[in-house]
Design a protein around this motif. Structure first.
Motif, short mmCIF file in Angstrom:
data_model
loop_
_atom_site.label_atom_id
_atom_site.label_comp_id
_atom_site.label_asym_id
_atom_site.label_seq_id
_atom_site.Cartn_x
_atom_site.Cartn_y
_atom_site.Cartn_z
N VAL A 33 0.84 -1.21 0.00
CA VAL A 33 0.00 0.00 0.00
C VAL A 33 0.87 1.25 0.00
O VAL A 33 0.58 2.23 -0.70
N ALA A 34 1.97 1.23 0.77
CA ALA A 34 2.89 2.38 0.78
C ALA A 34 3.52 2.58 -0.60
O ALA A 34 3.71 3.72 -1.04
N PHE A 35 3.82 1.48 -1.29
CA PHE A 35 4.36 1.59 -2.65
C PHE A 35 3.34 2.20 -3.59
O PHE A 35 3.67 3.05 -4.42
N TRP A 55 6.84 19.42 0.06
CA TRP A 55 5.81 18.50 0.54
C TRP A 55 5.93 17.15 -0.15
O TRP A 55 5.84 16.10 0.48
N LYS A 56 6.18 17.16 -1.45
CA LYS A 56 6.32 15.93 -2.21
C LYS A 56 7.54 15.14 -1.74
O LYS A 56 7.48 13.92 -1.60
N GLN A 57 8.64 15.82 -1.47
CA GLN A 57 9.84 15.15 -0.98
C GLN A 57 9.61 14.52 0.39
O GLN A 57 10.04 13.40 0.64
N PHE A 87 8.65 9.57 3.53
CA PHE A 87 7.80 8.82 4.46
C PHE A 87 7.41 7.48 3.87
O PHE A 87 7.54 6.44 4.52
N TYR A 88 6.94 7.47 2.62
CA TYR A 88 6.51 6.21 2.01
C TYR A 88 7.68 5.25 1.82
O TYR A 88 7.54 4.04 2.03
N ARG A 89 8.84 5.78 1.45
CA ARG A 89 10.01 4.90 1.29
C ARG A 89 10.42 4.29 2.63
O ARG A 89 10.76 3.11 2.69
N LEU A 90 10.39 5.08 3.68
CA LEU A 90 10.75 4.57 5.00
C LEU A 90 9.74 3.54 5.49
O LEU A 90 10.12 2.51 6.06
N ILE A 138 4.04 0.65 14.89
CA ILE A 138 5.16 1.42 15.43
C ILE A 138 6.04 1.96 14.31
O ILE A 138 6.51 3.10 14.37
N SER A 139 6.24 1.17 13.25
CA SER A 139 7.07 1.64 12.14
C SER A 139 6.43 2.82 11.42
O SER A 139 7.12 3.74 10.99
N ILE A 140 5.11 2.81 11.28
CA ILE A 140 4.41 3.92 10.63
C ILE A 140 4.50 5.18 11.48
O ILE A 140 4.80 6.27 10.98
N VAL A 141 4.27 5.04 12.78
CA VAL A 141 4.36 6.20 13.69
C VAL A 141 5.79 6.73 13.73
O VAL A 141 6.01 7.94 13.66
#
Length: 98
Positions: A12-14, A44-46, A51-54, A82-85
């Motif tokens: 989903v993040a991808f 903002w895009k960066q 965030f999505y890559r992490l 926890i990883s998302i937060v």
């Protein structure tokens, strides 16, 4: 089979990473309301891309870890949350540094 939660979060993040890359102006209104952190759409895009890559990286690592060590579904879900937060907090703090 229960460790697939982390893999689904990474997928989903991808997908969201791809949407951010091609349609970044659609969700920029939220980020540009914080002028002290994001001065332009590019900033903002960066930040969203980071965030999505992490999130993808951490959840793929959680998935591989859960394959190596047999974790139950609750622990995998807790690690994914926890990883998302953690990713959100880290990217938020990095945006103030720049």
């Amino acid at each position: 089979m229960t460790d697939m939660i982390a893999l689904w979060i990474a997928i989903v993040a991808f997908f969201l990473f791809g949407l951010n890359h091609f349609f970044s102006s659609r969700n920029a209104g939220f980020g540009l309301r914080f002028p002290f952190a994001f001065h332009t759409l590019k900033g903002w895009k960066q930040s969203q891309s980071r965030f999505y890559r992490l999130v993808m990286l951490l959840n793929i690592l959680i998935f591989l870890y859960s394959l190596y060590i047999d974790l139950n579904e609750i622990r995998v879900m807790a690690l994914s949350i926890i990883s998302i937060v953690f990713s959100g907090i880290l990217i938020f703090l990095i945006s103030f540094k720049e």
